[in-house]
Design a protein around this motif. Structure first.
Motif, short mmCIF file in Angstrom:
data_model
loop_
_atom_site.label_atom_id
_atom_site.label_comp_id
_atom_site.label_asym_id
_atom_site.label_seq_id
_atom_site.Cartn_x
_atom_site.Cartn_y
_atom_site.Cartn_z
N ALA A 50 -44.84 91.14 -80.40
CA ALA A 50 -43.97 92.39 -80.91
C ALA A 50 -45.99 92.73 -82.21
O ALA A 50 -44.92 94.04 -83.12
CB ALA A 50 -43.71 92.61 -81.66
N ASP B 175 -43.20 96.94 -78.55
CA ASP B 175 -41.45 96.77 -79.01
C ASP B 175 -40.74 95.31 -78.20
O ASP B 175 -40.21 95.85 -77.91
CB ASP B 175 -40.48 97.88 -78.71
N ARG C 192 -40.56 90.95 -83.51
CA ARG C 192 -39.68 92.04 -83.67
C ARG C 192 -39.65 91.60 -85.40
O ARG C 192 -39.75 91.86 -86.33
CB ARG C 192 -39.33 92.83 -83.36
N PHE D 290 -42.51 90.29 -87.63
CA PHE D 290 -43.14 91.21 -88.43
C PHE D 290 -42.63 92.15 -89.32
O PHE D 290 -42.90 92.43 -90.90
CB PHE D 290 -43.72 91.36 -87.70
N ALA D 291 -41.04 92.28 -88.52
CA ALA D 291 -40.49 93.45 -90.33
C ALA D 291 -39.81 92.72 -91.16
O ALA D 291 -40.03 93.55 -91.93
CB ALA D 291 -39.00 93.33 -89.35
N GLY D 292 -39.20 91.63 -91.13
CA GLY D 292 -39.30 90.88 -91.99
C GLY D 292 -40.50 90.37 -93.02
O GLY D 292 -40.42 90.52 -94.02
N LYS E 79 -43.20 92.35 -93.74
CA LYS E 79 -43.49 93.11 -94.84
C LYS E 79 -42.76 93.88 -95.90
O LYS E 79 -42.76 94.78 -96.95
CB LYS E 79 -43.73 94.02 -93.54
N SER E 80 -41.37 93.75 -95.18
CA SER E 80 -40.59 94.09 -96.40
C SER E 80 -39.94 93.55 -96.61
O SER E 80 -38.76 93.28 -97.40
CB SER E 80 -39.66 95.07 -95.01
N SER F 223 -43.66 97.28 -88.18
CA SER F 223 -42.33 96.97 -87.38
C SER F 223 -41.59 97.51 -89.16
O SER F 223 -40.92 98.40 -88.38
CB SER F 223 -41.79 96.00 -87.84
N GLU F 224 -41.79 97.53 -90.36
CA GLU F 224 -40.53 97.68 -91.14
C GLU F 224 -40.59 99.14 -91.52
O GLU F 224 -39.69 100.05 -92.29
CB GLU F 224 -41.25 97.07 -92.68
N GLU G 234 -40.10 101.13 -89.20
CA GLU G 234 -38.90 102.18 -88.00
C GLU G 234 -37.43 101.84 -89.16
O GLU G 234 -37.10 102.65 -88.80
CB GLU G 234 -38.44 100.62 -87.88
N ARG H 43 -37.62 102.19 -93.38
CA ARG H 43 -37.52 102.70 -94.12
C ARG H 43 -37.54 103.78 -94.48
O ARG H 43 -37.65 105.18 -93.03
CB ARG H 43 -39.43 102.16 -94.05
N PHE I 118 -40.24 105.38 -81.87
CA PHE I 118 -40.90 104.53 -82.96
C PHE I 118 -41.36 103.47 -81.36
O PHE I 118 -40.98 102.81 -80.72
CB PHE I 118 -39.70 103.74 -83.33
#
Lengths: 228, 313
Positions: free
Chosen positions: A165, A169, A174, A177-179, A181-182, B183-184, B186, B188, B205
Motif C-alpha cells: 500500500a 492502492d 491501506r 497507512f490511512a489510520g 497518518k490520520s 493514504s489519509e 483520500e 481529508r 486517487f
C-alpha cells in the motif's frame, strides 16, 4: 483495552465489509499479492535450492548471501525500487520477492542436504537418472522441510505485504497507512487484526500441510494413531 | 533529555509567574533547596531573564528559530536554544506552561491545534481567529508573508500544456486526473471530495506514502499521477520543475510563519522579531530550506548569512 474494543467494533461495522475498499476486497488483494510473491520467489528459489542440495555445493556461499539478504530492510528496498520503476505494484512485489527468497531457498537446500547420502546413492545404483533421483527421491523426502521454508516465507510476506500500500492502492496495508497518518488508531488496529488473523490462518494451514508431508515421508512417526 | 530539561523549566516558570510575592518567602525558607533558590533569583531579575527559544523537529523551523536567536543575541539578549523538540503535541503544552518563550509557529496548523473545527482557511481570517484563540499569557507577533503549507503541485509541462495557474484551472484539463498523496488524503476535506465541491475538479486517487517526497515527484514526472500534495516551501518544487497551483478559495488552510511568544519577550525583543517576520518573504523561506537540503549547511550558518543579507544582523 478501550482501543481494542473500538477496533473490534470497527471490524463488526457492516460498512467496512463492502465495496472496493472493504475488508473482503482488501483481504483478497492481500492474499493475491502474497501468493504472487511466493510463486515468483519460488520459481527462483526452489530450482536453485534443489540444485544446491543435490550437488551439495555452494550452500556456504548461497547461505551467506541469502542470510545477508534477510537483513535488507524491505521498506528501504521498496523505496529504492520505486525510485527506479515508479509507483504501482512492481516495486513492492520485487521487494517482497527479495524478502521471500532466503527462507524458500534455505528450506529447499537444507531439506535435500539433510537426506542420508546413502539414499540418493542407492537410487542411482538401481539405475535412476539424476532427474528421477531429484524428483522421485530427494524432493519428496525433503518436502516437510521445503514446506517449512514455505511456511516461514509466507509468514513474513503476508505480514510485510502491508507495504504494497506504500505505492499502490492494494492490500490491507491501506488501513494501516490511512489510520497512522490520520491518527485513526481504531482503523489501524482493525486492519492489523485482519492481517494477524490472515497470518494465523495461513500458518495453521501450512503447518497441517507440513505434518501431512512428514507423515507421508516417514510413516513410522505417526504409526501409533494411524496404522498405515 | 531535552524533555526532562524543559519539564524542570516549566516548574521554575510556573513558580515564577504564579507567585512573585511568595517568591521571596520561598527563597528565604528554602535556601538549601536549589529549586526554590533558583525560582527566587528568576523572580528577582525577570526583565533580563534568558529567552528560551524552541523549534519544531523540522529543519525549516530550526532555521527560523536560529534567525530569531542570532538577531536577539545581536541585541544583547541572552537566549537558550531548545531546538528540534518534536511535534506540536509534544511542545505546545510546554509553551502554554511558559517553559518556552519564543517559538516559530505556522498559523493554520496552530489554529487547528487549538480549535480543530475552525472554518477559517484564508490568511487574514486564520490570523484574526488565531489572535482570539491564543491563550492568556501567550501572544502572537505579526505573521510573516512567508508561508509553508500544503499545496497542489503539477509539473511545469503540465501547467504550460493546460495553462494552469490556480487549482480551479484544472477544470480545463480534459484528460483524466489522478492525485497521488498519503493514504489519509483520500478522506481529508482538501482531498478529492474538496477538489470536487470547492473547485469542481474531479480526480482519481492513488496512495503514495512518502509525504510528497521523491517517490511522489517520480510519479509526477512519469505521468503516473498528474497532481500531488507537496509543501509550498519545499525546495524540490523548483529543483524538479514543478509548480504549486494557487489556492484562492482556501482548500488548504493558510499557514504563515508566526512567532508565538510568552510575556518574557519584551517589546524591544518583539520589535526585532517583527522586523524579521516582515523581511522574510515566501521565496526567502524556500531559499533557506534549499540551502539546508542541497548544501547541507547548519542552521546557524544559513541564519547568519540571511541576517547579513537582509542587513538585520
Amino acid at each position: 483495552m478501550n482501543l481494542i474494543a473500538e477496533a473490534l467494533a470497527w471490524l463488526a461495522e457492516p460498512a467496512n465489509w463492502s465495496g472496493p475498499g472493504g475488508i473482503p476486497a482488501r483481504t483478497g488483494q492481500h492474499l493475491a499479492i502474497t501468493a504472487l510473491t511466493i510463486l515468483l520467489a519460488g520459481l527462483i528459489a526452489w530450482p536453485a535450492g534443489v540444485l544446491i542440495g543435490h550437488t551439495r555445493r555452494g550452500a556456504g556461499i548461497v547461505g551467506a548471501l541469502t542470510g545477508a539478504a534477510r537483513a535488507i530492510p524491505t521498506l528501504g528496498l521498496l523505496t529504492l525500487f520505486g525510485l527506479g520503476l515508479g509507483i504501482g505494484l512492481t516495486a513492492p512485489l520485487l521487494a517482497l520477492i527479495v524478502l521471500a527468497i532466503p527462507s524458500l531457498l534455505a528450506g529447499t537446500y537444507a531439506g535435500i542436504q539433510a537426506i542420508d547420502p546413502a539414499i540418493p546413492a542407492a537410487a542411482r545404483a538401481i539405475g535412476m537418472s539424476p532427474a528421477q533421483v531429484i524428483l522421485t527421491v530427494e524432493v519428496p523426502l525433503a518436502m516437510p522441510v521445503i514446506i517449512g521454508g514455505l511456511r516461514s516465507a509466507t509468514l513474513q510476506v503476508v505480514a510485510t505485504a502491508t507495504l504494497a500500500a506504500y505505492t499502490a492502492d492494494i492490500g490491507l496495508g491501506r488501513y494501516l497507512f490511512a489510520g497512522l497518518k490520520s491518527r485513526d488508531y481504531t482503523e489501524m488496529l482493525g486492519g492489523a487484526l485482519v492481517v494477524v488473523a490472515l497470518t494465523l490462518v495461513l500458518e495453521v494451514a501450512l503447518a497441517i500441510c507440513q505434518s501431512v508431508a512428514r507423515r507421508i515421508v516417514d510413516p513410522a512417526s505417526r504409526t501409533q494413531r494411524t496404522p498405515a | 533529555m531535552t524533555y526532562r530539561t524543559i519539564s524542570r523549566r516549566s516548574i521554575l516558570a510556573g513558580l515564577t509567574t504564579a507567585a512573585t510575592a511568595g517568591a521571596l518567602a520561598l527563597a528565604g525558607c528554602s535556601r538549601s533547596d536549589p529549586l526554590g533558590t533558583d525560582a527566587g533569583n528568576d523572580a528577582g531579575t525577570a526583565s533580563s531573564r534568558t529567552i528560551v527559544i524552541g523549534s519544531q523537529d523540522y529543519y525549516s523551523s530550526e532555521i527560523i528559530a536560529e534567525i530569531y536567536a542570532q538577531a536577539l543575541e545581536d541585541a544583547d539578549y541572552t537566549v537558550d536554544r531548545q531546538f528540534r523538540i518534536g511535534q506540536r503535541e509534544a511542545y505546545a503544552p510546554e509553551i502554554e506552561a511558559g517553559a518556552i518563550d519564543l517559538f516559530p509557529e505556522y498559523t493554520g496548523p496552530l489554529l487547528q491545534y487549538w480549535k480543530p473545527d475552525t472554518e477559517s482557511r484564508l490568511s487574514e481570517d486564520v490570523y484574526a481567529e488565531l489572535l482570539e484563540t491564543t491563550p492568556d499569557g501567550l501572544r502572537l507577533l505579526d505573521q510573516s508573508p512567508a508561508t509553508d503549507q500544503n499545496g497542489y503541485t503539477v509539473t511545469q509541462e503540465f501547467a504550460d500544456e493546460w495553462d494552469l495557474t490556480t487549482i480551479g484551472d484544472l477544470t480545463k484539463v480534459t484528460t483524466p486526473l489522478t492525485l497521488g498523496a498519503n493514504s489519509e488524503g483520500e478522506h481529508r476535506p482538501y482531498g478529492p471530495e474538496g477538489l470536487a465541491t470547492t473547485y469542481g475538479v474531479e480526480v482519481a486517487f492513488t496512495p503514495i506514502e512518502d509525504d510528497g517526497g521523491p517517490l511522489t515527484v517520480k510519479a509526477l514526472k512519469d505521468g503516473d499521477i498528474q497532481l500531488a500534495i507537496i509543501y509550498t516551501a519545499d525546495p524540490s518544487i523548483a529543483e524538479n520543475g514543478l509548480v504549486s497551483l494557487e489556492d484562492p478559495k482556501g482548500l488548504f488552510i493558510a499557514s504563515h510563519v508566526v512567532p508565538l511568544v510568552s510575556d518574557n519577550v519584551d517589546d524591544a525583543a518583539a520589535a526585532i522579531i517583527n522586523k524579521i517576520s516582515a523581511a522574510m518573504n515566501p521565496e526567502d523561506l524556500i531559499a533557506l530550506n534549499a540551502r539546508s537540503v542541497k548544501e547541507e549547511l547548519p542552521a546557524a550558518t544559513i541564519a547568519s548569512d540571511w541576517l547579513a543579507q537582509q542587513n538585520l544582523g
